[in-house]
Design a protein around this motif. Structure first.
Motif, mmCIF file in Angstrom:
data_model
loop_
_atom_site.group_PDB
_atom_site.id
_atom_site.type_symbol
_atom_site.label_atom_id
_atom_site.label_comp_id
_atom_site.label_asym_id
_atom_site.label_seq_id
_atom_site.Cartn_x
_atom_site.Cartn_y
_atom_site.Cartn_z
ATOM 1 N N PRO A 84 15.439 9.409 -10.043
ATOM 2 C CA PRO A 84 14.476 10.502 -10.275
ATOM 3 C C PRO A 84 13.158 10.070 -10.915
ATOM 4 N N GLU A 85 13.137 8.954 -11.665
ATOM 5 C CA GLU A 85 11.902 8.542 -12.322
ATOM 6 C C GLU A 85 10.993 7.720 -11.410
ATOM 7 N N THR A 86 11.499 7.279 -10.269
ATOM 8 C CA THR A 86 10.681 6.497 -9.347
ATOM 9 C C THR A 86 9.654 7.399 -8.665
ATOM 10 N N ILE A 87 8.397 6.960 -8.643
ATOM 11 C CA ILE A 87 7.326 7.717 -8.025
ATOM 12 C C ILE A 87 7.294 7.423 -6.523
ATOM 13 N N VAL A 88 7.099 8.480 -5.724
ATOM 14 C CA VAL A 88 7.030 8.315 -4.272
ATOM 15 C C VAL A 88 5.701 8.863 -3.761
ATOM 16 N N ILE A 89 4.955 8.004 -3.043
ATOM 17 C CA ILE A 89 3.742 8.416 -2.342
ATOM 18 C C ILE A 89 4.047 8.316 -0.850
ATOM 19 N N MET A 90 3.855 9.420 -0.144
ATOM 20 C CA MET A 90 4.188 9.418 1.280
ATOM 21 C C MET A 90 2.947 9.163 2.120
ATOM 22 N N MET A 91 3.167 8.449 3.242
ATOM 23 C CA MET A 91 2.082 8.105 4.170
ATOM 24 C C MET A 91 2.352 8.772 5.517
ATOM 25 N N VAL A 101 4.487 21.031 1.583
ATOM 26 C CA VAL A 101 5.161 21.898 0.611
ATOM 27 C C VAL A 101 6.568 21.393 0.327
ATOM 28 N N GLU A 102 7.294 21.039 1.396
ATOM 29 C CA GLU A 102 8.661 20.546 1.229
ATOM 30 C C GLU A 102 8.677 19.218 0.483
ATOM 31 N N ALA A 103 7.718 18.332 0.806
ATOM 32 C CA ALA A 103 7.651 17.038 0.123
ATOM 33 C C ALA A 103 7.372 17.222 -1.361
ATOM 34 N N THR A 104 6.467 18.147 -1.681
ATOM 35 C CA THR A 104 6.148 18.425 -3.086
ATOM 36 C C THR A 104 7.367 18.977 -3.813
ATOM 37 N N ARG A 105 8.086 19.881 -3.139
ATOM 38 C CA ARG A 105 9.293 20.456 -3.744
ATOM 39 C C ARG A 105 10.334 19.384 -4.035
ATOM 40 N N LEU A 106 10.416 18.388 -3.150
ATOM 41 C CA LEU A 106 11.413 17.321 -3.314
ATOM 42 C C LEU A 106 10.992 16.284 -4.353
ATOM 43 N N GLY A 107 9.721 16.334 -4.783
ATOM 44 C CA GLY A 107 9.304 15.423 -5.848
ATOM 45 C C GLY A 107 8.297 14.375 -5.439
ATOM 46 N N CYS A 108 7.659 14.538 -4.267
ATOM 47 C CA CYS A 108 6.629 13.595 -3.840
ATOM 48 C C CYS A 108 5.426 13.682 -4.779
ATOM 49 N N PHE A 109 4.937 12.542 -5.243
ATOM 50 C CA PHE A 109 3.794 12.520 -6.165
ATOM 51 C C PHE A 109 2.503 12.887 -5.438
ATOM 52 N N GLN A 110 2.307 12.325 -4.247
ATOM 53 C CA GLN A 110 1.091 12.582 -3.465
ATOM 54 C C GLN A 110 1.331 12.055 -2.063
ATOM 55 N N LEU A 121 -6.128 4.136 -1.961
ATOM 56 C CA LEU A 121 -4.711 3.890 -2.236
ATOM 57 C C LEU A 121 -4.528 3.191 -3.581
ATOM 58 N N ASN A 122 -5.369 2.218 -3.881
ATOM 59 C CA ASN A 122 -5.276 1.515 -5.167
ATOM 60 C C ASN A 122 -5.483 2.464 -6.339
ATOM 61 N N LEU A 123 -6.480 3.343 -6.215
ATOM 62 C CA LEU A 123 -6.736 4.322 -7.277
ATOM 63 C C LEU A 123 -5.540 5.253 -7.451
ATOM 64 N N LEU A 124 -4.967 5.682 -6.331
ATOM 65 C CA LEU A 124 -3.813 6.586 -6.364
ATOM 66 C C LEU A 124 -2.613 5.912 -7.013
ATOM 67 N N ILE A 125 -2.383 4.636 -6.677
ATOM 68 C CA ILE A 125 -1.253 3.903 -7.246
ATOM 69 C C ILE A 125 -1.436 3.726 -8.752
ATOM 70 N N ARG A 126 -2.636 3.347 -9.170
ATOM 71 C CA ARG A 126 -2.891 3.145 -10.608
ATOM 72 C C ARG A 126 -2.725 4.460 -11.377
ATOM 73 N N ASN A 127 -3.192 5.547 -10.783
ATOM 74 C CA ASN A 127 -3.037 6.855 -11.415
ATOM 75 C C ASN A 127 -1.562 7.224 -11.538
ATOM 76 N N ALA A 128 -0.813 6.965 -10.467
ATOM 77 C CA ALA A 128 0.618 7.277 -10.471
ATOM 78 C C ALA A 128 1.367 6.451 -11.512
ATOM 79 N N LEU A 129 1.069 5.163 -11.590
ATOM 80 C CA LEU A 129 1.747 4.288 -12.545
ATOM 81 C C LEU A 129 1.380 4.649 -13.989
#
Length: 477
Positions: A84-91, A101-110, A121-129
């Motif tokens: 649950p603590e692992t961040i997921v960014i979908m492509m 909506v479904e991805a957000t409900r399941l816990g997708c970060f972005q 992508l680099n900015l998004l990853i740094r923000n997520a981390l």
């Protein structure tokens, strides 16, 4: 652990899950550095093989894994269930993410569209981390706080508290049942709400609290539900409300009686349908949130007075829990004094051995209208301002030293049972009713039950005897 292993564990680990080899190679080369480790996987099986063998901080997951005939949403769901603590960014390569909506409900970060903009992508990853690091730090601090200042410590060890905490653990078994906490200001309703959350299956999710009396009515709706861009003049961007922020966790609505009947209707709808709309929005948003409400008022009285919706009252009281005031569990006072004393002498850095017997006796006799919060603040005050290594009566505030309340005393401080005086039955009844009302924090429903009379009879007696509610127990407006 070797220095090399330690460095490896501290370096963020990213896992790219994509069925296109060119994407896996290009992302691995673009993202790999001394500050970031990158692994790759072709589909779900390889993804979980990597995650089982090594800590993964963030997963870049393709929406459609055609080579392995998998849907990225299914892989996302399993990741959030097992890690649950692992961040997921979908492509996605389809321009528009069809299941946002479904991805957000399941816990997708972005989610991000292909072809990928590596700078974005680099900015998004740094923000997520950064978000993940902050979340972990907060959880560690909370865990440390719970360890140093456990709930049973800040409540006590009496039989009443033992039964209360046992009930809390039972309530926590359900992820969805609404809970209504009743009790006076300062009795610890917020701590009990957090304890329910901490013992539940959603403990890894967010705990969000809102004091309904601390937010102006015209702002509370926006605080609860958020707004869409352009909803009003200053709405230059969209904003999530606390219901969205608490998705997958617990939302604690303190002082629920202060909520307007209009917002009460919207809250009832959310409890029934699990969906709502932002202010100015048209799209329904689905949330899975446990609601815990709290009040220091008699909600049944509020319903009778037309200030609280009856249907919402019964919806919130699926599981009612009463948090007793400190004066009803005086056996806990010595325990609490020691707990707070240990805490503040460490925090302030002043050696205090304890309280004199006379000072402790005075604290046990005091009525504590502010409950545990008042006792905690008092101990902080005497540790900070005291001069000796033992707290004496002289170190206690004047209002504590001069406490003269009690069931034998009339309204003007006259002992009803002094030698040579025979009180009338009305005098005794008045004192008994006043004492009972003060004991239950002026909750007339409980007072009537304790006195063995009906609520209507109690109301008549209060009016007949001219009994007035002390300011110390007045609800916060």
């Amino acid at each position: 652990m070797s220095a090399e292993d330690n460095t490896k564990s501290e370096t963020p680990h990213i896992l790219v899950v994509d069925d296109e080899e060119s994407i896996r190679i290009s992302l691995s080369e673009a993202l790999s550095s001394e500050e970031m480790r990158v692994s790759t996987a072709i589909g779900g099986d390889e993804c979980f093989a990597v995650m089982q063998g090594d800590d993964v901080d963030l997963v870049l997951l393709d929406q459609r894994l055609s080579a392995t005939q998998e849907n990225g949403l299914d892989v996302l769901k399993r990741i959030k269930e097992e890690y649950p603590e692992t961040i997921v960014i979908m492509m996605t390569a389809y321009g528009k993410f069809e299941s946002a909506v479904e991805a957000t409900r399941l816990g997708c970060f972005q989610y991000i569209a292909k072809p990928l903009d590596l700078h974005q992508l680099n900015l998004l990853i740094r923000n997520a981390l950064s978000t993940m690091a902050l979340t972990r730090e907060v959880r560690q601090l909370r865990a440390q706080q719970r360890k140093e200042f456990a709930v049973d410590e800040v409540f006590g060890s009496s039989e009443q508290i033992r039964q209360l905490l046992e009930k809390v653990k039972k309530v926590a078994r359900s992820r969805t049942a609404t809970v209504l906490l009743r009790g006076e200001t300062g009795s610890g309703k917020g701590l009990i709400a957090r304890e329910i959350h901490n013992h539940s299956d959603v403990a890894a999710g967010p705990f969000v609290d809102v004091n309904c009396s601390a937010v102006a009515e015209n702002l509370l709706e926006d605080e609860l539900f958020g707004h869409d861009k352009g909803a009003f003049t200053d709405a230059k961007t969209s904003r999530e409300g606390v219901f969205e922020l608490a998705n997958g966790g617990t939302l604690f609505l303190d002082e629920i009686a202060e909520m307007s009947t209009r917002l009460q209707a919207k809250l009832l709808k959310i409890l029934e349908l699990k969906t709502f709309r932002r202010v100015g929005g048209t799209a329904p948003i689905r949330v899975e949130v446990r609601i815990i409400a709290a009040t220091n008022r008699d909600l049944f009285e509020e319903v009778e007075a037309g200030r609280f919706r009856e249907d919402l009252y019964y919806r919130l009281t699926v599981i009612p829990i009463f948090v007793p005031p400190l004066r009803e569990r005086r056996d806990d006072i010595a325990h609490l004094v020691k707990t707070f004393l240990d805490h503040y002498r460490r925090e302030i850095g002043r050696q205090v051995n304890g309280l004199s017997d006379a000072a402790m006796e005075m604290l046990c006799a005091y009525s504590w209208p502010g409950n545990v919060r008042e006792l905690k603040n008092l101990i902080e005050q005497v540790v900070l301002m005291g001069s000796g290594d033992t707290i004496s009566i002289d170190d206690l505030p004047e209002h504590v030293r001069l406490n003269r309340g009690g069931p034998r005393t009339g309204g003007r401080g006259v002992d009803l049972f002094q030698p040579g005086r025979i009180p009338t039955l009305d005098e005794v009844a008045k004192v008994a009713i006043e004492h009972c009302l003060n004991q239950v924090g002026w909750n007339k429903t409980r007072a009537a039950e304790r006195l063995g009379i009906t609520r209507q009879t109690l109301r008549s007696k209060i009016k007949e005897y001219g009994i007035e509610q002390p300011e110390a127990t007045q609800p916060v407006s």
